[in-house]
Design an enzyme around this catalytic site. Structure first.
Site, PDB file in Angstrom:
ATOM      1  N   HIS B  66     -11.801  -9.375   1.429  1.00 37.35           N
ATOM      2  CA  HIS B  66     -10.790  -8.020   2.721  1.00 37.35           C
ATOM      3  C   HIS B  66     -11.528  -8.526   3.227  1.00 37.35           C
ATOM      4  O   HIS B  66     -13.010  -8.085   3.087  1.00 37.35           O
ATOM      5  CB  HIS B  66     -10.958  -6.741   1.894  1.00 37.35           C
ATOM      6  CG  HIS B  66     -10.479  -6.134   1.198  1.00 37.35           C
ATOM      7  ND1 HIS B  66     -10.882  -5.269  -0.259  1.00 37.35           N
ATOM      8  CD2 HIS B  66      -8.986  -6.915   0.674  1.00 37.35           C
ATOM      9  CE1 HIS B  66      -9.041  -5.288  -0.876  1.00 37.35           C
ATOM     10  NE2 HIS B  66      -8.324  -6.026  -0.263  1.00 37.35           N
ATOM     11  N   GLU B  69     -15.432  -6.140   4.774  1.00 35.01           N
ATOM     12  CA  GLU B  69     -15.824  -5.840   4.449  1.00 35.01           C
ATOM     13  C   GLU B  69     -17.585  -6.924   4.403  1.00 35.01           C
ATOM     14  O   GLU B  69     -17.421  -7.804   3.689  1.00 35.01           O
ATOM     15  CB  GLU B  69     -15.523  -5.775   2.977  1.00 35.01           C
ATOM     16  CG  GLU B  69     -14.614  -4.658   2.457  1.00 35.01           C
ATOM     17  CD  GLU B  69     -14.046  -4.427   1.272  1.00 35.01           C
ATOM     18  OE1 GLU B  69     -14.349  -4.617   0.950  1.00 35.01           O
ATOM     19  OE2 GLU B  69     -12.656  -3.936   1.575  1.00 35.01           O
ATOM     20  N   HIS B 193     -16.879  -5.934  -3.270  1.00 39.41           N
ATOM     21  CA  HIS B 193     -16.274  -5.956  -2.134  1.00 39.41           C
ATOM     22  C   HIS B 193     -17.135  -4.660  -1.698  1.00 39.41           C
ATOM     23  O   HIS B 193     -18.587  -4.809  -1.655  1.00 39.41           O
ATOM     24  CB  HIS B 193     -14.997  -5.093  -2.344  1.00 39.41           C
ATOM     25  CG  HIS B 193     -14.044  -6.102  -2.771  1.00 39.41           C
ATOM     26  ND1 HIS B 193     -12.092  -6.089  -2.426  1.00 39.41           N
ATOM     27  CD2 HIS B 193     -13.767  -6.885  -4.159  1.00 39.41           C
ATOM     28  CE1 HIS B 193     -11.915  -7.318  -3.285  1.00 39.41           C
ATOM     29  NE2 HIS B 193     -12.736  -6.809  -4.333  1.00 39.41           N
ATOM     30  N   GLU B 267     -18.359  -3.145  -5.694  1.00 40.05           N
ATOM     31  CA  GLU B 267     -18.023  -2.590  -4.406  1.00 40.05           C
ATOM     32  C   GLU B 267     -19.560  -2.147  -4.080  1.00 40.05           C
ATOM     33  O   GLU B 267     -20.274  -1.232  -4.644  1.00 40.05           O
ATOM     34  CB  GLU B 267     -17.261  -0.846  -4.417  1.00 40.05           C
ATOM     35  CG  GLU B 267     -16.013  -1.483  -5.138  1.00 40.05           C
ATOM     36  CD  GLU B 267     -15.062  -1.200  -3.384  1.00 40.05           C
ATOM     37  OE1 GLU B 267     -15.801  -1.167  -2.623  1.00 40.05           O
ATOM     38  OE2 GLU B 267     -13.459  -0.705  -3.024  1.00 40.05           O
TER      39      GLU B 267
END
Lengths: 96, 306
Positions: B66, B69, B193, B267
């Site tokens: 992504h 990020e 992420h 994450e």
């Protein structure tokens, strides 16, 4: 380059399933052009949403009207982006 | 020639790619830079391969699928350097690399990454054209052949979670799928992420438990503990569906279903106020704590062959 002048990122801490559903309704509200950085899922997880400057007033009214507790994470997104860009440029000069 | 880089700063794609060459030059017996294919807009996708021998089982790590990020890609840079410099001095890492290869894709979505630098800092997706729509891009973490088109993915090309016209329609995804498939001996697949402080395992396309759930949960919790030992950063651990929400077409669901048991997604941290705009001063602390979790997972993979 896309600008985000006056956009805010708001954190909402839903306290009930009913409030989660109210936030999920916001997700389908296209008119306000909200961008959910963290979507409404459960009461255990905060919801982060970028609110364009032009939508701040109706969104705040919506949250207040439904007793949805919120705080401002980023008060002006563009200011943060400008700082980030300036820092990158400073660093590039140093590296060169 | 070699190029130094400030690990406590965000960098453009060109700088990262140029620095990769330096890393390879500084560690010629360990690191190679391999092109795994081209992006939609024709940019090369480079993976760093850390290898000390041939015919080894392998571990995959990708960062920044992504685009916005940024701390993910920055963590990838720091991590690559950490692996290269610690090999030979860190006994555990050395033994790992003496028995396994490690592939690190630092910029998994180069078009999107460049777009965040030049046009829209908040861009998340790829940059492919969607026929019949004014909106571009597909969410590359909804595009894998794992419950494709199911819950948690959008059919709307204007949505940030648009799954695309077909599984693996995005060349950035297809390139990775082809590499993993043709290699045939990956034992772990880790996607990095930002910014919700989570350590997840499959599934996202279904809320049912995978057969290896107890082991993955145990490994994940131990890894999160190691991560927390540095700065106290607290991670939630669990399967994607239950810890966040159903999300079909995700990379680690595909890798798990492809037989790669140790499939995880991280994450990385926020400090509570920045989201995708984590200050550059936080890159090294983030990468440092993340390394402890990655290392724990990789050691477990090394010690539990299957």
């Amino acid at each position: 380059q896309r600008l985000f002048v006056g956009d805010q990122v708001i954190r909402i801490n839903a306290e009930s399933e009913e409030q989660i559903q109210l936030l999920q309704a916001l997700e389908t509200q296209e008119e306000w052009e909200l961008e959910f950085w963290r979507r409404p899922v459960s009461t255990g997880l905060p919801v982060d949403v970028r609110v364009p400057r032009g939508s701040l007033e109706p969104v705040r009214s919506y949250l207040l009207a439904h007793d949805l507790p919120f705080s401002v994470l980023i008060s002006n997104l563009q200011e943060l982006l400008n700082e980030e860009k300036a820092e990158m440029e400073r660093n590039q000069k140093l590296e060169l | 020639s070699t190029r130094s880089i400030n690990f406590a700063a965000y960098h453009t794609l060109d700088t990262i790619y140029s620095w990769m060459d330096s890393l390879v030059a500084q560690h010629p017996g360990l690191v190679t830079k391999e092109e795994v294919g081209r992006s939609y807009e024709g940019r090369p996708m480079y993976v760093l391969k850390f290898s000390t021998g041939s015919d080894r089982p392998a571990i995959w790590i990708d960062t920044g699928i992504h685009a916005r990020e940024w701390v993910s890609q920055a963590t990838g840079v720091w991590t690559a350097n950490k692996i290269a410099t610690d090999y030979g001095s860190d006994a555990s890492l050395t033994s790992l690399l003496n028995s396994m290869d490690l592939y690190l894709l630092i910029v998994a979505n180069p078009d999107g990454y460049v777009y965040t630098h030049t046009r829209d800092r908040m861009w998340r997706k790829t940059r492919s054209v969607n026929p019949g729509s004014a909106c571009r891009g597909v969410d590359p973490n909804r595009n894998w052949d794992a419950g494709f088109g199911g819950p948690g993915a959008s059919t709307n090309p204007c949505s940030d979670s648009y799954h695309g016209p077909a599984a693996h329609s995005e060349v950035e995804v297809k390139n990775v799928v082809d590499l993993i498939t043709s290699h045939g001996n990956f034992k772990s697949f880790i996607s990095v992420h930002a910014y919700s402080q989570l350590l997840m395992y499959p599934y996202g396309y279904s809320c049912s438990h995978v057969p290896d759930q107890p082991e993955l949960d145990s490994v994940g919790r131990a890894a999160a503990q190691k991560l927390a030992s540095l700065y106290g950063t607290s991670y939630r651990v669990g399967n994607i569906c239950n810890i966040i929400y159903p999300a079909s077409g995700g990379s680690i669901d595909w890798s798990y279903d492809a037989g790669i048991k140790y499939s995880f997604a991280l994450e990385l941290r926020d400090t509570g106020r920045y989201g995708f705009l984590l200050p550059a001063s936080q890159i090294v602390p983030t990468a440092s704590e993340t390394w402890l979790a990655l290392k724990h997972i990789m050691e477990h993979v090394r010690d539990h062959p299957y």
